[in-house]
Design an enzyme around this catalytic site. Structure first.
Site, PDB file in Angstrom:
ATOM      1  CB  CYS A  40       1.806  37.430  40.699  1.00 36.45           C
ATOM      2  SG  CYS A  40       1.311  38.268  42.196  1.00 36.45           S
ATOM      3  CG  HIS A  41      -4.096  38.104  41.894  1.00 36.09           C
ATOM      4  ND1 HIS A  41      -5.340  38.082  41.312  1.00 36.09           N
ATOM      5  CD2 HIS A  41      -3.969  36.939  42.556  1.00 36.09           C
ATOM      6  CE1 HIS A  41      -5.943  36.957  41.625  1.00 36.09           C
ATOM      7  NE2 HIS A  41      -5.123  36.239  42.385  1.00 36.09           N
ATOM      8  CB  THR A  42       0.560  42.947  40.164  1.00 32.12           C
ATOM      9  OG1 THR A  42       0.757  42.359  41.379  1.00 32.12           O
ATOM     10  CG2 THR A  42       0.504  44.398  40.332  1.00 32.12           C
ATOM     11  CG  HIS A  62       5.625  40.888  39.715  1.00 34.43           C
ATOM     12  ND1 HIS A  62       4.452  40.665  39.054  1.00 34.43           N
ATOM     13  CD2 HIS A  62       5.381  40.558  41.009  1.00 34.43           C
ATOM     14  CE1 HIS A  62       3.537  40.241  39.901  1.00 34.43           C
ATOM     15  NE2 HIS A  62       4.075  40.156  41.105  1.00 34.43           N
ATOM     16  CD  GLU A  63       5.407  34.798  42.025  1.00 32.14           C
ATOM     17  OE1 GLU A  63       4.863  35.308  43.018  1.00 32.14           O
ATOM     18  OE2 GLU A  63       4.868  33.898  41.349  1.00 32.14           O
ATOM     19  CB  CYS A  92      19.866  51.523  46.530  1.00 33.89           C
ATOM     20  SG  CYS A  92      19.446  52.788  47.759  1.00 33.89           S
ATOM     21  CB  CYS A  95      17.648  55.664  48.937  1.00 33.39           C
ATOM     22  SG  CYS A  95      16.590  54.345  49.575  1.00 33.39           S
ATOM     23  CB  CYS A  98      18.133  51.650  51.876  1.00 35.02           C
ATOM     24  SG  CYS A  98      17.355  50.809  50.478  1.00 35.02           S
ATOM     25  CB  CYS A 106      14.760  50.736  47.841  1.00 38.77           C
ATOM     26  SG  CYS A 106      16.121  51.442  46.906  1.00 38.77           S
ATOM     27  NE  ARG A 110       7.728  55.619  45.433  1.00 42.44           N
ATOM     28  CZ  ARG A 110       7.072  56.770  45.342  1.00 42.44           C
ATOM     29  NH1 ARG A 110       7.712  57.882  45.022  1.00 42.44           N
ATOM     30  NH2 ARG A 110       5.775  56.809  45.559  1.00 42.44           N
ATOM     31  CB  CYS A 169       5.811  38.091  43.967  1.00 46.90           C
ATOM     32  SG  CYS A 169       4.440  39.117  44.548  1.00 46.90           S
ATOM     33  NE  ARG A 370       2.283  33.185  42.241  1.00 42.98           N
ATOM     34  CZ  ARG A 370       1.426  34.012  42.857  1.00 42.98           C
ATOM     35  NH1 ARG A 370       0.140  33.750  42.902  1.00 42.98           N
ATOM     36  NH2 ARG A 370       1.859  35.130  43.410  1.00 42.98           N
TER      37      ARG A 370
END
Ligand code: NAD
Ligand code: 022
Ligand code: ZN
Length: 375
Positions: A40-42, A62-63, A92, A95, A98, A106, A110, A169, A370
């Site tokens: 993905c782009h990030t 992350h995907e 979670c 928090c 959430c 969340c 973080r 994602c 993708r």
């Protein structure tokens, strides 16, 4: 243990395939065998060095989708053998964020996640005795990874990993932006700016929400056929209309007694701040909502005249489509398995880990929607 990973050693350099060390899960953590991951782009944004928060060396990605192989002390929500999708936005359920029910962001882990660390402040990955950072709490460019329990969504076991990884994602972001963030109603008129891996999912989300008019805007003419494939009703190439884009779009959305024009909902899926402005200004006076999905370059700013907002347009943004990962991601997997949504045609390339850099090239050149790495 030894795991195979594509390591980002330095900004601006290709990923290197290495055998790295992974420690087992500590309390409230799980080890997952990653079976497939999208690119993905990030990942590219961080690898390029353009992300000021990028940390090296790190294992990006992350995907993903995979299988739990080991659980740490205290883990109760998943067990070895469960199929899961890692979540870069955890849930979670405890928090203030959430509990607010007003956001999916969340805050439980973080601070450490942003530093490339597990919640206890350490890394599970190392190479030649030196730590390697985690990425977005996921690090799916490795065939095994360790994640906090609150950052995995348990999904049904008959769903294919090489497709549902995209739900980690792109799919959730696009569809979620329509359903959770914009809350589009049947009969609505919408404009989607940028028909890539996110915009096409916004389009299929709009189809699901029974929007009436779905206008796609892209400077790449090849994206017209792609948009139509998922429910786009009209296509506009800003380079081909020979006039200003915003009045052109506003005119397209005029109908019957309403001579004001403008879309009920618009979505920026480009990350370009000029496009974000066009998306806001193409909204209907009084009620139009514009959702920013694209991530702009670091330091970029958006502008419009306050008049646009005073006259009732709403500018909002969304992360991960406003989805609460552990709750919503399993539902999206069900929608895919029930054929309510499509994923297969958007996965244009399947690659082995050794070709992962080619996946980045394809994304860069706009040749893929993708690319998915299968382990
Ligand atoms: P992509 O590169 O596949 O698609 C972008 C599309 O925009 C391309 O088709 C391109 O031709 C088009 N485009 C570029 N400039 C344009 C312009 N001036 N006018 C109209 N169209 C233009 O990218 P993607 O994978 O679809 O991702 C889109 C954006 O969404 C990225 O910025 C990505 O980082 C972001 N994103 C955000 C979230 C979130 O949670 N907010 C999640 C995932 C991705
Ligand atoms: C995913 N994204 C773009 C392409 N694929 C993406 C990038 C950033 C975010 C969401 C999706 C995002 C929006 C808001 C935040 N992030 C901040 C969240 C918060 O502060 O609570 C974000 C996220 C994770 C990380 C950084 C920024 C990280 O893990 N490094 C969700
Ligand atoms: Zn992404």
């Amino acid at each position: 243990m030894d795991v195979r990973a594509a390591v980002a050693f330095e900004a601006g350099k290709p990923l290197e395939i290495e055998t790295v060390q992974l420690e087992g899960p500590r309390p409230f953590e799980v080890m997952v065998e990653i079976k497939a991951t999208g690119i993905c782009h990030t990942d590219e944004f961080t690898l390029s060095g353009a992300d000021p928060e990028g940390i090296f060396p790190s294992i990006l990605g992350h995907e993903g989708a995979g299988v739990v192989v080991e659980i740490g002390e205290g883990v109760t929500s998943v067990k070895p053998g469960d199929h899961v999708i890692p979540l870069y936005t955890p849930e979670c359920r405890q928090c203030p964020s959430c509990l607010s029910r007003k956001t999916n962001l969340c805050t439980a882990i973080r601070a450490t996640q942003g530093k490339g660390l597990m919640p206890d402040g350490s890394s599970r990955f190392s190479f030649q005795g030196k730590p390697i950072q985690h990425y977005m709490g996921c690090s799916t460019f490795a065939n095994f990874t360790v994640l906090p329990e609150i950052a995995v969504a348990k999904v049904r076991e008959d769903a294919p990993f090489d497709k549902i990884c995209y739900i980690g994602c792109g799919v959730t972001t696009g569809i979620g932006a329509v359903i959770n963030t914009a809350k589009v109603e049947p009969g609505a008129k919408a404009i989607v700016f940028g028909l890539g891996g996110i915009g096409l999912n916004v389009i299929q989300g709009l189809r699901l929400a029974a929007a009436d008019m779905i206008i796609g805007v892209d400077i790449n003419p090849d994206r017209k056929a792609w948009g139509e494939r998922f429910g786009m009703t009209h296509f506009v190439n800003p380079k081909e209309i020979g006039t200003d884009l915003v009045p052109y779009l506003v005119d397209m959305t005029k109908k019957g007694a309403d001579q004001i024009g403008g879309a009920d909902y618009t979505f920026d899926c480009t990350g370009n701040v000029q496009v974000m402005r066009q998306a806001l200004e193409a909204c209907h006076r009084g009620w139009g909502v514009s959702v920013v999905i694209g991530v702009a370059p670091s330091g970029a700013e958006i502008a419009t005249r306050p008049f646009q907002l005073v006259t009732g347009r709403v500018w909002k943004g969304t992360a991960f489509g406003g989805a609460r990962g552990r709750t919503d991601v399993p539902k999206i997997v069900d929608w895919y398995m029930d054929k309510k949504i499509e994923i297969d045609p958007m996965i244009t390339h399947i690659l082995p880990l050794s070709d992962i850099n080619r996946g980045f090239d394809l994304m860069h050149k706009g040749e893929s929607i993708r690319s998915v790495v299968v382990y």
